[in-house]
Write an enzyme that holds these catalytic residues in place. Sequence first.
Site, PDB file in Angstrom:
ATOM      1  N   CYS A  61      95.543 -83.105  24.587  1.00 53.69           N
ATOM      2  CA  CYS A  61      94.098 -83.313  24.520  1.00 53.69           C
ATOM      3  C   CYS A  61      93.772 -84.808  24.448  1.00 53.69           C
ATOM      4  O   CYS A  61      93.965 -85.528  25.410  1.00 53.69           O
ATOM      5  CB  CYS A  61      93.520 -82.526  23.342  1.00 53.69           C
ATOM      6  SG  CYS A  61      91.735 -82.319  23.465  1.00 53.69           S
ATOM      7  N   HIS A 114      95.712 -76.887  23.786  1.00 55.02           N
ATOM      8  CA  HIS A 114      96.417 -77.150  22.533  1.00 55.02           C
ATOM      9  C   HIS A 114      97.506 -76.111  22.281  1.00 55.02           C
ATOM     10  O   HIS A 114      97.216 -75.056  21.706  1.00 55.02           O
ATOM     11  CB  HIS A 114      95.432 -77.092  21.367  1.00 55.02           C
ATOM     12  CG  HIS A 114      94.512 -78.271  21.300  1.00 55.02           C
ATOM     13  ND1 HIS A 114      94.800 -79.390  20.567  1.00 55.02           N
ATOM     14  CD2 HIS A 114      93.315 -78.496  21.886  1.00 55.02           C
ATOM     15  CE1 HIS A 114      93.815 -80.268  20.693  1.00 55.02           C
ATOM     16  NE2 HIS A 114      92.894 -79.751  21.492  1.00 55.02           N
ATOM     17  N   GLU A 154      99.772 -76.209  20.028  1.00 59.37           N
ATOM     18  CA  GLU A 154     100.011 -76.063  18.580  1.00 59.37           C
ATOM     19  C   GLU A 154      99.052 -75.059  17.947  1.00 59.37           C
ATOM     20  O   GLU A 154      99.311 -74.533  16.881  1.00 59.37           O
ATOM     21  CB  GLU A 154      99.932 -77.431  17.878  1.00 59.37           C
ATOM     22  CG  GLU A 154      98.528 -77.978  17.622  1.00 59.37           C
ATOM     23  CD  GLU A 154      97.876 -78.612  18.863  1.00 59.37           C
ATOM     24  OE1 GLU A 154      98.428 -78.480  19.980  1.00 59.37           O
ATOM     25  OE2 GLU A 154      96.801 -79.226  18.706  1.00 59.37           O
TER      26      GLU A 154
END
Lengths: 221, 86
Positions: free
Chosen positions: A87, A195, A197
């Site tokens: 990002c 993302h 994660e």
Amino acid sequence: MSGRVAVVVFPGTNCEYDVLRALQRVGLKGELVWHGEGSLEGYEAIVIPGGFAHGDYLRPGAIARFSNVMSAIVDSANAGIPTLGICNGFQVLTEAGLLPGALQKNSGLKFLCRPEKLEVVSTSSIVSSTLVKAQIIELPINHFEGNYTISQEGYEKLIENDQVVFRYVDNPNGSMGSIAGISNTAGNVVGMMPHPERASDLLLGSIDGLSVFESLKFKIS
Amino acid sequence: MKYEAVVEVLLKEGVSDPEGVAILDAVVSLGYGSVSKVASGKFFRLMLHAEDEHSAADVVTEIAERLLSNPVLEDFRVRDLVSASS
């Protein structure tokens, strides 16, 4: 392998702890590294997490690019160390010239925060080697400036060199060629808007993102 | 000498400008139907010390290239470089 991964923190970075946890899930040792650090010696990989480095003032990544740690990142990346920007980290890597193109405001002028389906295009990058070509995974996006833009000539080079890592199935932000993530020509530097994660634990609703970190681990060992 | 310079940064021709389009929509809906395009951009005013106008222009151009604009998306123009009274 030591499994030590530098997780770079700028003033305004806000996904660093999520990244640490995801790295831990796959058995890597993430360590927070402040942007004032001048050396990244001893780290086997680098992750630049999402957020708003330096408040995104001027342009996302424009000021972060001149932080002390960036010259160490450029040296490590050029030496082949796996380097992933997520990002805002992707925006930093394009501003620093480690990845081609730029991230422009979303075409619909909306801040987008939702899961998006992605097609795996290249499996030769550091984040996609444990995935299969044409596989569909779902990862959350969370950005206002994710509209990937590059010259036509630059776009053709990306295709020619197998640098497109992920494409959106339904282009949410106007990105050229629905691009969600790219690598450099060597494949060791990757930037992606989604993302991984945030999709690394069943508690979060998905573990599709773990493959990204597993691929990173595979590259290191 | 003290100088004041204005740097204007605009998106390159052909790069999408969703902000400009949104502003144009608002302009037209306010009744200004004669307006056909709005380009959004950034404007910076820099105050600096330099030997002469030429070196002031060089420094401002370098800053605009390295930091104020992104060459992939934007063009810049240094304008209104004037000596400023301190």
